[in-house]
Every structure is written in structure tokens, then in C-alpha cells.
Design a protein around this motif. Structure first.
Motif, PDB file in Angstrom:
ATOM      1  N   PRO A  81       0.805  -1.222   0.000  1.00  0.00           N
ATOM      2  CA  PRO A  81       0.000   0.000   0.000  1.00  0.00           C
ATOM      3  C   PRO A  81       0.834   1.266   0.000  1.00  0.00           C
ATOM      4  CG  PRO A  81      -0.014  -1.041   2.165  1.00  0.00           C
ATOM      5  CD  PRO A  81       0.638  -2.008   1.227  1.00  0.00           C
ATOM      6  N   LYS A  82       2.160   1.150   0.210  1.00  0.00           N
ATOM      7  CA  LYS A  82       3.009   2.335   0.231  1.00  0.00           C
ATOM      8  C   LYS A  82       3.502   2.733  -1.156  1.00  0.00           C
ATOM      9  CE  LYS A  82       4.645   1.821   4.998  1.00  0.00           C
ATOM     10  NZ  LYS A  82       5.837   1.732   5.879  1.00  0.00           N
ATOM     11  N   ASN A  83       3.213   1.924  -2.165  1.00  0.00           N
ATOM     12  CA  ASN A  83       3.614   2.290  -3.520  1.00  0.00           C
ATOM     13  C   ASN A  83       2.868   3.547  -3.940  1.00  0.00           C
ATOM     14  OD1 ASN A  83       3.892  -1.102  -4.810  1.00  0.00           O
ATOM     15  ND2 ASN A  83       5.343   0.132  -3.675  1.00  0.00           N
ATOM     16  N   THR A  84       3.617   4.558  -4.437  1.00  0.00           N
ATOM     17  CA  THR A  84       2.982   5.811  -4.818  1.00  0.00           C
ATOM     18  C   THR A  84       2.588   5.849  -6.288  1.00  0.00           C
ATOM     19  OG1 THR A  84       5.166   6.772  -5.231  1.00  0.00           O
ATOM     20  CG2 THR A  84       4.218   7.072  -3.033  1.00  0.00           C
ATOM     21  N   ARG A  85       3.211   5.022  -7.123  1.00  0.00           N
ATOM     22  CA  ARG A  85       2.846   4.924  -8.534  1.00  0.00           C
ATOM     23  C   ARG A  85       3.282   3.571  -9.067  1.00  0.00           C
ATOM     24  NH1 ARG A  85       7.643   7.987 -11.182  1.00  0.00           N
ATOM     25  NH2 ARG A  85       8.716   8.914  -9.389  1.00  0.00           N
ATOM     26  N   PRO A  86       2.789   3.162 -10.237  1.00  0.00           N
ATOM     27  CA  PRO A  86       3.105   1.823 -10.753  1.00  0.00           C
ATOM     28  C   PRO A  86       4.611   1.608 -10.905  1.00  0.00           C
ATOM     29  CG  PRO A  86       1.300   2.793 -12.000  1.00  0.00           C
ATOM     30  CD  PRO A  86       1.858   3.884 -11.129  1.00  0.00           C
TER      31      PRO A  86
END
Length: 239
Positions: A52-57
């Protein structure tokens, strides 16, 4: 040049440093040391499969580097360095949110090579048309190189993968958001199931090139051909 000679030369380079190219294949059942190995450093493990901490692909790249022992030659020749002496890898760059705001990028390299690439017996067996145990690796890099590197897409999760993760994590009803499924976990799952028997010729040909093409298609859904891609300008750092 003769196609068989080119293939031999290309995989000889992959042997002397790494290797890969062929359709995705998973070996059934358990695996022994003679069948190859799959190494993933704990520090880069994708954990539960969700991030869930991914900010973009996550971005996916194909990169080529000189074979082990040829680094000095690569530095001298630069763009003139022969492709036949290159090793092919897949890089995944994720963008993770950090405490206090902003994000940081993490680059992981996935590749495929013989377990003992510098051994004379490895070369003899491969050039004889036989298989050798391969080593499927995952390791962190400092960043994405600017030379001999192409961006080939972004991580895309298919519906079947969402269902698998939903089942494995016991989420019951409700589907995890696709953008939150970690690309590293996806790549490492692929590595753990990929056929680790390395071969240069014939119907069972399976080198670093085949491996890279199959992993890229798995992660992005894009079919790329290494031979075509390397004829185009590098675009890894093009905004």
C-alpha cells in the motif's frame, strides 16, 4: 553470421556472467540442486504481496551489461561493445512512500545464468547442446543505468493474479486494488517457478534472453523481442 554461431556466442557470454530467452515454463514438483536454484535476498522480498506504500506503478526495464571479466573492455569500447558479449537482465523500479512525505525509488535486478558460469565444463556442456543447472537471481541495484537500458512498460496485475492474492491473504470478499500489489513480489513469484534448466539450442532453448522476455511479458503484459529492442535508442531515463 550463422544463427547457431550467434546463439552460441551470445550464451557463452551469458555463461561467463549470466544467461536467458524462451517461453515461460514452470517445473513441476520439487526441485533439486541439479535442477538449478532460485535466490532472492530477504532484504528485497515482497512480503505479503501487497504494498500500500507504492505511490505509482512500478517501472520495468530491460538492461544489458558486459559479461563478467569484460567490464574493462566495455568501458573502453562504450557503444561499440559487441552485443554478443552482453548479459540481459530485467530491472524493476518501485516508488515507495517514506515517512514524512515524498517517495524513494528501489531498483531490483532479476536475471538468469548458469550456477557455475566460468567453469570450462559449463561451456562444454552447453555448446554440446545439453542443459546445465541455472541460477535465478534477484538482487538490489543502486539505480537504473543510462546506457544499454530500455523502459519496456509498467507493472500490470491481471485479474487471475488478484484472485490468487485474495485467496492467499484470506481477504474473503472484496478485491485488493491492483495498483497496491507489489511488483517485486510478482517478479519473485515468477522467479521461483521459472524453469531453471539452461540450454542454448533447440526446442528447449532457455537463456537469459528468453528469461528476460518472459518476465517482462509476465510483469507488463507487453511482448518484446530482445533483438528488435536493442536496435532502438535507449530510453530508460527519458521523462
Amino acid at each position: 553470421p550463422n544463427r547457431r554461431t550467434s546463439s552460441a556466442r551470445a550464451t557463452m557470454s551469458a555463461m561467463t556472467t549470466s544467461a536467458a530467452h524462451a517461453p515461460w515454463r514452470a517445473l513441476p514438483g520439487c526441485r533439486t540442486q541439479s535442477q538449478g536454484r532460485h535466490r532472492i535476498r530477504a532484504a528485497i522480498s515482497g512480503g505479503s504481496g501487497e504494498s500500500p506504500k507504492n505511490t505509482r506503478p512500478a517501472e520495468v526495464f530491460l538492461a544489458c551489461v558486459p559479461l563478467v571479466g569484460f567490464e574493462a573492455l566495455g568501458a573502453v569500447l562504450g557503444e561499440a561493445y559487441p552485443a554478443q558479449l552482453e548479459h540481459v537482465m530485467v530491472l524493476v523500479r518501485t516508488h515507495d512512500r517514506v515517512d514524512g512525505g515524498g517517495d524513494t525509488s528501489v531498483v531490483v535486478c532479476y536475471d538468469f545464468l548458469p550456477i557455475d558460469p566460468l567453469a570450462p565444463t559449463t561451456a562444454a556442456v552447453l555448446l554440446g547442446g545439453y542443459e546445465v543447472p541455472g541460477d535465478l537471481r534477484a538482487r538490489p541495484l543502486r539505480g537504473v543505468p543510462s546506457r544499454r537500458c530500455w523502459k519496456v512498460g509498467t507493472h500490470v496485475v491481471r485479474d487471475c493474479q488478484v484472485a490468487e492474492i485474495k485467496s492467499a491473504t484470506g481477504t474473503g470478499t472484496g478485491t485488493p486494488q491492483k495498483r497496491n500489489i507489489d511488483a517485486r513480489a510478482d517478479a519473485e513469484s515468477f522467479q521461483s517457478r521459472y524453469d531453471s534448466r539452461l540450454c542454448l539450442f533447440g526446442d528447449t532453448k532457455n537463456t537469459c534472453v528468453e528469461h528476460a522476455e518472459a518476465l517482462i511479458e509476465h510483469l507488463t503484459g507487453n511482448e518484446i523481442r530482445y533483438e528488435d529492442l536493442i536496435r532502438t535508442p535507449c530510453n530508460a531515463n527519458v521523462k
